[in-house]
Design a protein around this motif. Structure first.
Motif, PDB file in Angstrom:
ATOM      1  N   THR A 173     -26.702  45.673  38.160  1.00 20.11           N
ATOM      2  CA  THR A 173     -25.909  45.014  37.127  1.00 20.11           C
ATOM      3  C   THR A 173     -26.754  44.687  35.913  1.00 20.11           C
ATOM      4  O   THR A 173     -26.312  44.862  34.767  1.00 20.11           O
ATOM      5  CB  THR A 173     -25.285  43.723  37.685  1.00 20.11           C
ATOM      6  OG1 THR A 173     -24.496  44.037  38.838  1.00 20.11           O
ATOM      7  CG2 THR A 173     -24.421  43.041  36.637  1.00 20.11           C
ATOM      8  N   VAL A 174     -27.982  44.224  36.144  1.00 16.21           N
ATOM      9  CA  VAL A 174     -28.879  43.875  35.038  1.00 16.21           C
ATOM     10  C   VAL A 174     -29.170  45.094  34.174  1.00 16.21           C
ATOM     11  O   VAL A 174     -29.175  45.027  32.934  1.00 16.21           O
ATOM     12  CB  VAL A 174     -30.186  43.269  35.585  1.00 16.21           C
ATOM     13  CG1 VAL A 174     -31.245  43.165  34.487  1.00 16.21           C
ATOM     14  CG2 VAL A 174     -29.919  41.903  36.195  1.00 16.21           C
ATOM     15  N   PHE A 175     -29.425  46.239  34.813  1.00 16.62           N
ATOM     16  CA  PHE A 175     -29.733  47.447  34.061  1.00 16.62           C
ATOM     17  C   PHE A 175     -28.509  47.964  33.302  1.00 16.62           C
ATOM     18  O   PHE A 175     -28.648  48.576  32.232  1.00 16.62           O
ATOM     19  CB  PHE A 175     -30.258  48.552  34.989  1.00 16.62           C
ATOM     20  CG  PHE A 175     -31.665  48.320  35.451  1.00 16.62           C
ATOM     21  CD1 PHE A 175     -32.647  47.929  34.566  1.00 16.62           C
ATOM     22  CD2 PHE A 175     -32.016  48.492  36.784  1.00 16.62           C
ATOM     23  CE1 PHE A 175     -33.954  47.712  34.973  1.00 16.62           C
ATOM     24  CE2 PHE A 175     -33.312  48.270  37.213  1.00 16.62           C
ATOM     25  CZ  PHE A 175     -34.284  47.878  36.304  1.00 16.62           C
ATOM     26  N   TYR A 176     -27.321  47.717  33.845  1.00 23.11           N
ATOM     27  CA  TYR A 176     -26.119  48.266  33.208  1.00 23.11           C
ATOM     28  C   TYR A 176     -25.561  47.355  32.112  1.00 23.11           C
ATOM     29  O   TYR A 176     -24.896  47.841  31.192  1.00 23.11           O
ATOM     30  CB  TYR A 176     -25.029  48.519  34.261  1.00 23.11           C
ATOM     31  CG  TYR A 176     -23.851  49.267  33.702  1.00 23.11           C
ATOM     32  CD1 TYR A 176     -23.914  50.640  33.488  1.00 23.11           C
ATOM     33  CD2 TYR A 176     -22.670  48.593  33.374  1.00 23.11           C
ATOM     34  CE1 TYR A 176     -22.840  51.334  32.956  1.00 23.11           C
ATOM     35  CE2 TYR A 176     -21.584  49.282  32.844  1.00 23.11           C
ATOM     36  CZ  TYR A 176     -21.676  50.654  32.644  1.00 23.11           C
ATOM     37  OH  TYR A 176     -20.618  51.333  32.111  1.00 23.11           O
ATOM     38  N   LEU A 177     -25.818  46.064  32.180  1.00 22.93           N
ATOM     39  CA  LEU A 177     -25.251  45.130  31.207  1.00 22.93           C
ATOM     40  C   LEU A 177     -25.536  45.508  29.751  1.00 22.93           C
ATOM     41  O   LEU A 177     -24.647  45.359  28.897  1.00 22.93           O
ATOM     42  CB  LEU A 177     -25.755  43.710  31.494  1.00 22.93           C
ATOM     43  CG  LEU A 177     -24.979  42.923  32.556  1.00 22.93           C
ATOM     44  CD1 LEU A 177     -25.619  41.563  32.769  1.00 22.93           C
ATOM     45  CD2 LEU A 177     -23.502  42.768  32.161  1.00 22.93           C
ATOM     46  N   PRO A 178     -26.749  45.969  29.395  1.00 16.04           N
ATOM     47  CA  PRO A 178     -26.979  46.341  27.984  1.00 16.04           C
ATOM     48  C   PRO A 178     -26.032  47.411  27.468  1.00 16.04           C
ATOM     49  O   PRO A 178     -25.775  47.484  26.263  1.00 16.04           O
ATOM     50  CB  PRO A 178     -28.433  46.842  27.990  1.00 16.04           C
ATOM     51  CG  PRO A 178     -29.070  46.140  29.136  1.00 16.04           C
ATOM     52  CD  PRO A 178     -27.998  46.034  30.176  1.00 16.04           C
ATOM     53  N   VAL A 179     -25.513  48.252  28.368  1.00 13.27           N
ATOM     54  CA  VAL A 179     -24.565  49.288  27.932  1.00 13.27           C
ATOM     55  C   VAL A 179     -23.308  48.652  27.353  1.00 13.27           C
ATOM     56  O   VAL A 179     -22.657  49.224  26.469  1.00 13.27           O
ATOM     57  CB  VAL A 179     -24.216  50.218  29.113  1.00 13.27           C
ATOM     58  CG1 VAL A 179     -23.238  51.301  28.689  1.00 13.27           C
ATOM     59  CG2 VAL A 179     -25.479  50.856  29.678  1.00 13.27           C
ATOM     60  N   MET A 180     -22.965  47.460  27.835  1.00 11.19           N
ATOM     61  CA  MET A 180     -21.756  46.775  27.383  1.00 11.19           C
ATOM     62  C   MET A 180     -21.950  46.072  26.048  1.00 11.19           C
ATOM     63  O   MET A 180     -20.988  45.585  25.461  1.00 11.19           O
ATOM     64  CB  MET A 180     -21.319  45.749  28.437  1.00 11.19           C
ATOM     65  CG  MET A 180     -21.201  46.298  29.847  1.00 11.19           C
ATOM     66  SD  MET A 180     -20.023  47.650  29.963  1.00 11.19           S
ATOM     67  CE  MET A 180     -18.501  46.772  29.610  1.00 11.19           C
ATOM     68  N   THR A 181     -23.175  46.005  25.551  1.00  6.71           N
ATOM     69  CA  THR A 181     -23.438  45.340  24.276  1.00  6.71           C
ATOM     70  C   THR A 181     -22.842  46.149  23.132  1.00  6.71           C
ATOM     71  O   THR A 181     -23.055  47.362  23.057  1.00  6.71           O
ATOM     72  CB  THR A 181     -24.951  45.184  24.047  1.00  6.71           C
ATOM     73  OG1 THR A 181     -25.548  44.572  25.186  1.00  6.71           O
ATOM     74  CG2 THR A 181     -25.224  44.346  22.812  1.00  6.71           C
ATOM     75  N   PRO A 182     -22.099  45.539  22.215  1.00 11.03           N
ATOM     76  CA  PRO A 182     -21.561  46.282  21.066  1.00 11.03           C
ATOM     77  C   PRO A 182     -22.670  46.946  20.266  1.00 11.03           C
ATOM     78  O   PRO A 182     -23.760  46.377  20.090  1.00 11.03           O
ATOM     79  CB  PRO A 182     -20.850  45.197  20.247  1.00 11.03           C
ATOM     80  CG  PRO A 182     -20.533  44.128  21.241  1.00 11.03           C
ATOM     81  CD  PRO A 182     -21.656  44.143  22.240  1.00 11.03           C
ATOM     82  N   ALA A 183     -22.398  48.147  19.783  1.00 12.00           N
ATOM     83  CA  ALA A 183     -23.426  48.920  19.083  1.00 12.00           C
ATOM     84  C   ALA A 183     -23.931  48.203  17.832  1.00 12.00           C
ATOM     85  O   ALA A 183     -25.128  48.254  17.509  1.00 12.00           O
ATOM     86  CB  ALA A 183     -22.870  50.300  18.724  1.00 12.00           C
ATOM     87  N   VAL A 184     -23.042  47.523  17.118  1.00 17.88           N
ATOM     88  CA  VAL A 184     -23.464  46.796  15.921  1.00 17.88           C
ATOM     89  C   VAL A 184     -24.434  45.676  16.297  1.00 17.88           C
ATOM     90  O   VAL A 184     -25.447  45.445  15.613  1.00 17.88           O
ATOM     91  CB  VAL A 184     -22.245  46.233  15.179  1.00 17.88           C
ATOM     92  CG1 VAL A 184     -22.686  45.339  14.020  1.00 17.88           C
ATOM     93  CG2 VAL A 184     -21.363  47.366  14.657  1.00 17.88           C
ATOM     94  N   ALA A 185     -24.155  44.977  17.399  1.00 21.49           N
ATOM     95  CA  ALA A 185     -25.050  43.911  17.855  1.00 21.49           C
ATOM     96  C   ALA A 185     -26.414  44.469  18.233  1.00 21.49           C
ATOM     97  O   ALA A 185     -27.447  43.845  17.988  1.00 21.49           O
ATOM     98  CB  ALA A 185     -24.421  43.178  19.039  1.00 21.49           C
ATOM     99  N   VAL A 186     -26.428  45.655  18.841  1.00 22.51           N
ATOM    100  CA  VAL A 186     -27.703  46.292  19.196  1.00 22.51           C
ATOM    101  C   VAL A 186     -28.516  46.593  17.942  1.00 22.51           C
ATOM    102  O   VAL A 186     -29.725  46.362  17.885  1.00 22.51           O
ATOM    103  CB  VAL A 186     -27.452  47.580  20.003  1.00 22.51           C
ATOM    104  CG1 VAL A 186     -28.768  48.326  20.249  1.00 22.51           C
ATOM    105  CG2 VAL A 186     -26.795  47.260  21.334  1.00 22.51           C
ATOM    106  N   GLY A 187     -27.841  47.120  16.907  1.00 22.42           N
ATOM    107  CA  GLY A 187     -28.546  47.409  15.660  1.00 22.42           C
ATOM    108  C   GLY A 187     -29.146  46.165  15.032  1.00 22.42           C
ATOM    109  O   GLY A 187     -30.296  46.172  14.583  1.00 22.42           O
ATOM    110  N   VAL A 188     -28.380  45.074  15.000  1.00 20.79           N
ATOM    111  CA  VAL A 188     -28.888  43.821  14.430  1.00 20.79           C
ATOM    112  C   VAL A 188     -30.031  43.273  15.276  1.00 20.79           C
ATOM    113  O   VAL A 188     -31.050  42.798  14.756  1.00 20.79           O
ATOM    114  CB  VAL A 188     -27.750  42.789  14.320  1.00 20.79           C
ATOM    115  CG1 VAL A 188     -28.289  41.435  13.878  1.00 20.79           C
ATOM    116  CG2 VAL A 188     -26.675  43.282  13.360  1.00 20.79           C
TER     117      VAL A 188
END
Length: 318
Positions: free
Chosen positions: A122-137
């Motif tokens: 679950t820990v490894f997969y959770l970042p996939v759920m992060t919105p792409a815009v949030a990842v960029g910021v």
């Protein structure tokens, strides 16, 4: 039942269907109708429209004006097409192997974990759920030259961190580093594939005196080759369409754009987006989109042709 010479095979088969079978067939079409309508309206329709627009000059305000192959001729002479396509290919060549290797290594570690495997998965997969815009910021802050966490961590071990977001030579490594944030989906796929490798094969190889590397190379890799092949195709297609995170980092902030040569971070889809919505060259942008479609199609076909020679499918005679 007799048939005449004018009966078609389809008509004959239709008469042979029982009333229940015909009723089920009608309901099947009813349930398929939303998908068919959605496909025609949101996929096939826009694709055909963009194909037509690629032969026109269209700025949204005025009606499209047919220009023939002018947009495609412009593709051959536009230096930014080659530059953005080169950046995209370079990113893909760096991103895809790194994601596959790191994901496989993490999945093999998770196989050895028993009690907490579900938690770490679950820990490894959770970042996939992060919105792409949030990842960029997020990575714009992490890779900040002065206050970024990455450079602070490098400073602890005596390394002077580079200018990830302003030095054109370090922009691409920074983007590749950011792209590793979403490798969790590949980890989950590889974990499932590794868990399906028959234990008897490893035991037999061990009895035959095979080393750990030999078991991995001759047993594990062939048995999970279908999962590797799937992620190779999916990650390649996704990398060639990289847009949101990079646009957020380098083109969403005017101050960031003026602090370095933006060409270093101009990916193909970003250039396509600029032509369409910044300069309103919808016809030219449509031609760019169809060129990318053909490139992805060609790469996928080549991967399928080559991959089928090395991929093992359970139940397939070799």
């Amino acid at each position: 039942m007799t048939t005449t010479a004018t009966d078609t095979p389809r008509a004959t088969a239709h008469r042979r269907l029982s009333p229940l079978a015909r009723r089920e067939a009608r309901w099947a079409y009813v349930f398929l109708a939303p998908w068919i309508v959605g496909f025609l309206v949101f996929f096939a329709g826009p694709m055909l429209a963009s194909l037509w627009l690629s032969f026109t000059e269209y700025d949204i305000v005025n009606a499209p004006r047919f220009t023939g192959l002018d947009n495609y001729r412009q593709l051959l002479t536009d230096p930014m097409v080659a530059r953005s396509l080169g950046n995209t290919v370079l990113f893909t060549v760096c991103h895809v192997p790194l994601v596959m290797v790191i994901s496989l290594a993490l999945a093999m570690l998770l196989v050895r974990v028993k009690r907490l495997q579900g938690f770490f998965r679950t820990v490894f997969y959770l970042p996939v759920m992060t919105p792409a815009v949030a990842v960029g910021v997020l990575f714009l802050l992490l890779l900040n030259t002065q206050d970024g966490l990455v450079n602070r961590a490098l400073g602890v071990v005596g390394i002077d961190g580079p200018s990830w977001t302003t030095d054109p030579h370090w922009v691409m490594p920074g983007i590749v580093l950011m792209s590793l944030w979403s490798l969790g989906s590949s980890v989950v796929i590889y974990l499932a594939a590794l868990q399906n490798v028959p234990r008897e094969l490893h035991e037999a190889a061990t009895v035959d005196g095979a080393s750990g590397w030999q078991r991995f190379r001759n047993v594990t890799l062939p048995m999970i080759s279908s999962a590797l092949f799937f992620t190779l195709i999916v990650n390649t297609i996704a990398a060639l369409q990289m847009f949101t995170e990079v646009y957020t980092m380098y083109f969403g902030n005017r101050q960031t754009q003026t602090s370095f040569n933006a060409d270093a971070a101009t990916f193909y889809v970003i250039y396509l987006f600029q032509q369409a919505f910044q300069f309103l060259h919808m016809g030219y942008a449509s031609a760019l989109a169809w060129l990318l479609f053909l490139i992805i199609l060609a790469i996928t076909v080549v991967q399928m042709k080559l991959g089928n020679r090395f991929v093992y499918y359970e139940g397939e005679d070799r």
